[in-house]
Design a protein around this motif. Structure first.
Motif, PDB file in Angstrom:
ATOM      1  N   ASN A  14      89.861   9.828 -16.891  1.00  0.00           N
ATOM      2  CA  ASN A  14      91.188   9.390 -16.440  1.00  0.00           C
ATOM      3  C   ASN A  14      91.101   8.316 -15.362  1.00  0.00           C
ATOM      4  N   GLN A  15      89.994   8.288 -14.600  1.00  0.00           N
ATOM      5  CA  GLN A  15      89.816   7.232 -13.605  1.00  0.00           C
ATOM      6  C   GLN A  15      89.533   5.894 -14.283  1.00  0.00           C
ATOM      7  N   ILE A  16      88.742   5.940 -15.340  1.00  0.00           N
ATOM      8  CA  ILE A  16      88.459   4.712 -16.096  1.00  0.00           C
ATOM      9  C   ILE A  16      89.740   4.178 -16.730  1.00  0.00           C
ATOM     10  N   ILE A  17      90.546   5.088 -17.307  1.00  0.00           N
ATOM     11  CA  ILE A  17      91.819   4.678 -17.922  1.00  0.00           C
ATOM     12  C   ILE A  17      92.738   4.059 -16.878  1.00  0.00           C
ATOM     13  N   ALA A  18      92.715   4.611 -15.656  1.00  0.00           N
ATOM     14  CA  ALA A  18      93.600   4.122 -14.596  1.00  0.00           C
ATOM     15  C   ALA A  18      93.269   2.688 -14.192  1.00  0.00           C
ATOM     16  N   VAL A  19      91.986   2.324 -14.206  1.00  0.00           N
ATOM     17  CA  VAL A  19      91.606   0.972 -13.758  1.00  0.00           C
ATOM     18  C   VAL A  19      91.528  -0.015 -14.910  1.00  0.00           C
ATOM     19  N   GLU A  20      91.510   0.483 -16.139  1.00  0.00           N
ATOM     20  CA  GLU A  20      91.315  -0.410 -17.292  1.00  0.00           C
ATOM     21  C   GLU A  20      92.362  -1.516 -17.360  1.00  0.00           C
ATOM     22  N   LYS A  21      93.624  -1.159 -17.148  1.00  0.00           N
ATOM     23  CA  LYS A  21      94.695  -2.158 -17.266  1.00  0.00           C
ATOM     24  C   LYS A  21      94.511  -3.288 -16.268  1.00  0.00           C
ATOM     25  N   GLY A  22      94.185  -2.933 -15.026  1.00  0.00           N
ATOM     26  CA  GLY A  22      93.988  -3.964 -14.007  1.00  0.00           C
ATOM     27  C   GLY A  22      92.783  -4.836 -14.298  1.00  0.00           C
ATOM     28  N   LYS A  53      91.509  -5.457 -17.231  1.00  0.00           N
ATOM     29  CA  LYS A  53      91.841  -6.297 -18.392  1.00  0.00           C
ATOM     30  C   LYS A  53      92.720  -7.481 -17.976  1.00  0.00           C
ATOM     31  N   ALA A  54      93.719  -7.219 -17.126  1.00  0.00           N
ATOM     32  CA  ALA A  54      94.613  -8.291 -16.671  1.00  0.00           C
ATOM     33  C   ALA A  54      93.840  -9.353 -15.895  1.00  0.00           C
ATOM     34  N   ALA A  70      90.585 -10.037 -16.056  1.00  0.00           N
ATOM     35  CA  ALA A  70      89.671 -10.747 -16.946  1.00  0.00           C
ATOM     36  C   ALA A  70      90.408 -11.806 -17.759  1.00  0.00           C
ATOM     37  N   HIS A  71      91.586 -11.461 -18.260  1.00  0.00           N
ATOM     38  CA  HIS A  71      92.371 -12.429 -19.035  1.00  0.00           C
ATOM     39  C   HIS A  71      92.834 -13.586 -18.146  1.00  0.00           C
ATOM     40  N   GLN A  72      93.198 -13.284 -16.912  1.00  0.00           N
ATOM     41  CA  GLN A  72      93.615 -14.343 -15.989  1.00  0.00           C
ATOM     42  C   GLN A  72      92.443 -15.264 -15.654  1.00  0.00           C
ATOM     43  N   ASP A  73      91.254 -14.683 -15.400  1.00  0.00           N
ATOM     44  CA  ASP A  73      90.068 -15.496 -15.094  1.00  0.00           C
ATOM     45  C   ASP A  73      89.682 -16.366 -16.282  1.00  0.00           C
ATOM     46  N   LEU A  74      89.810 -15.814 -17.485  1.00  0.00           N
ATOM     47  CA  LEU A  74      89.465 -16.581 -18.689  1.00  0.00           C
ATOM     48  C   LEU A  74      90.430 -17.748 -18.881  1.00  0.00           C
ATOM     49  N   ALA A  75      91.732 -17.501 -18.618  1.00  0.00           N
ATOM     50  CA  ALA A  75      92.720 -18.572 -18.741  1.00  0.00           C
ATOM     51  C   ALA A  75      92.465 -19.658 -17.693  1.00  0.00           C
ATOM     52  N   THR A  76      92.126 -19.248 -16.474  1.00  0.00           N
ATOM     53  CA  THR A  76      91.830 -20.216 -15.409  1.00  0.00           C
ATOM     54  C   THR A  76      90.624 -21.072 -15.776  1.00  0.00           C
ATOM     55  N   ALA A  77      89.582 -20.421 -16.310  1.00  0.00           N
ATOM     56  CA  ALA A  77      88.390 -21.163 -16.723  1.00  0.00           C
ATOM     57  C   ALA A  77      88.717 -22.147 -17.832  1.00  0.00           C
ATOM     58  N   HIS A  78      89.518 -21.704 -18.774  1.00  0.00           N
ATOM     59  CA  HIS A  78      89.887 -22.572 -19.902  1.00  0.00           C
ATOM     60  C   HIS A  78      90.637 -23.814 -19.418  1.00  0.00           C
ATOM     61  N   HIS A  79      91.610 -23.594 -18.525  1.00  0.00           N
ATOM     62  CA  HIS A  79      92.394 -24.734 -18.015  1.00  0.00           C
ATOM     63  C   HIS A  79      91.527 -25.659 -17.166  1.00  0.00           C
ATOM     64  N   GLY A  80      90.616 -25.092 -16.371  1.00  0.00           N
ATOM     65  CA  GLY A  80      89.767 -25.918 -15.513  1.00  0.00           C
ATOM     66  C   GLY A  80      88.866 -26.832 -16.314  1.00  0.00           C
ATOM     67  N   THR A 111      82.784 -16.590 -15.765  1.00  0.00           N
ATOM     68  CA  THR A 111      83.433 -15.918 -16.894  1.00  0.00           C
ATOM     69  C   THR A 111      82.634 -14.695 -17.329  1.00  0.00           C
ATOM     70  N   ALA A 112      81.331 -14.843 -17.371  1.00  0.00           N
ATOM     71  CA  ALA A 112      80.483 -13.723 -17.760  1.00  0.00           C
ATOM     72  C   ALA A 112      80.614 -12.569 -16.770  1.00  0.00           C
ATOM     73  N   THR A 113      80.669 -12.906 -15.483  1.00  0.00           N
ATOM     74  CA  THR A 113      80.805 -11.858 -14.465  1.00  0.00           C
ATOM     75  C   THR A 113      82.125 -11.103 -14.639  1.00  0.00           C
ATOM     76  N   SER A 114      83.224 -11.856 -14.849  1.00  0.00           N
ATOM     77  CA  SER A 114      84.540 -11.236 -14.990  1.00  0.00           C
ATOM     78  C   SER A 114      84.628 -10.397 -16.261  1.00  0.00           C
ATOM     79  N   LEU A 115      84.164 -10.954 -17.379  1.00  0.00           N
ATOM     80  CA  LEU A 115      84.274 -10.248 -18.652  1.00  0.00           C
ATOM     81  C   LEU A 115      83.276  -9.097 -18.770  1.00  0.00           C
ATOM     82  N   THR A 116      82.154  -9.204 -18.074  1.00  0.00           N
ATOM     83  CA  THR A 116      81.189  -8.104 -18.100  1.00  0.00           C
ATOM     84  C   THR A 116      81.831  -6.820 -17.586  1.00  0.00           C
TER      85      THR A 116
END
Length: 244
Positions: free
Chosen positions: A6-14, A16-17, A19-29, A71-76
């Protein structure tokens, strides 16, 4: 210190959000070519009397290799959290128990989530079941499985014209007669009502059972989600190969 599902489930959403934000930032940069470009130039006059100009330079602000590392650090982190949750979901199980009776033994979390959704829909159906009219007395007809009332006998009447003499006839005037109608019994109706609805106590009983199972499933899910997990490291080997 052990980690629970349940602790893993609690942090998963944050995770994921982020990681997606970091990936979008990298893409735009990486789309901004000037940020990846740099230049250095110096000026030398043609002769000693010529105008002296300062050197000019622009530093590279975005390096593709650095973006890949970030990106690798964030997505890892996302890959590890998701793997830990999915691996744990394969092992996390709990019994669905109602009134001391095990309805489903060692149900996995994914199935418990499925049950919760189905039972919510089922409860909505039960709440809309038609109920027998409380103003009537109903018994079940064994030949049809319908509910029926006791026969009720009612009189069928017919209006029959009658004459009422208000004044008798005389030598000079005819009789004054008024016509009126009288309800005269001509037969009898025997009525039995039938219904496919349910007694209120039956609907209440069904709803109570559905709610008990709903609670049992929620308790089982919480119990399963309290299982200890083994942290998975899926990101390092993937990104070690991708960007190594």
């Amino acid at each position: 210190m052990s980690t629970k599902l349940n602790q893993i489930i609690a942090v998963e959403k944050g995770v994921k959000a982020k990681a997606h934000q970091d990936l979008a930032t990298a893409h735009h940069g990486l789309q901004k070519a000037p940020l990846l470009a740099g230049i250095a130039r110096t000026y030398q006059p043609k002769d000693e009397e010529g105008e002296q100009l300062p050197p000019e330079s622009t530093r590279v602000q975005v390096r593709a290799e650095d973006v890949l590392k970030q990106t690798a650090t964030s997505l890892t982190r996302l890959f590890d959290v998701t793997a830990t949750k999915d691996w744990a979901n394969c092992e996390a199980r709990a019994d669905v128990t109602v009134d001391g009776q095990v309805l489903i033994g060692r149900a996995p979390v994914s199935y418990l989530l499925f049950l919760e959704k189905q039972l919510t829909d089922l409860a909505a159906l039960v709440r809309k079941l038609p109920v027998l009219d409380a103003a009537e007395s109903w018994t079940q007809d064994p030949s049809t499985d319908d509910w029926r009332t006791e026969p009720v006998r009612t009189v069928r009447t017919k209006k029959v014209p009658r004459n009422h003499v208000k004044a008798e006839a005389t030598e000079k005037h005819p009789a004054q007669v008024e016509v009126y109608y009288e309800d005269v019994p001509v037969g009898y109706w025997t009525t039995v009502k039938f219904s496919g609805a349910l007694p209120a106590r039956r609907v209440s009983q069904l709803l109570d059972r559905v709610e008990k199972v709903q609670q049992a499933v929620k308790f089982a899910r919480e119990e399963a989600n309290a299982s200890e997990v083994t942290d998975q490291r899926a990101g390092d080997p993937i990104f070690g190969y991708l960007f190594g």
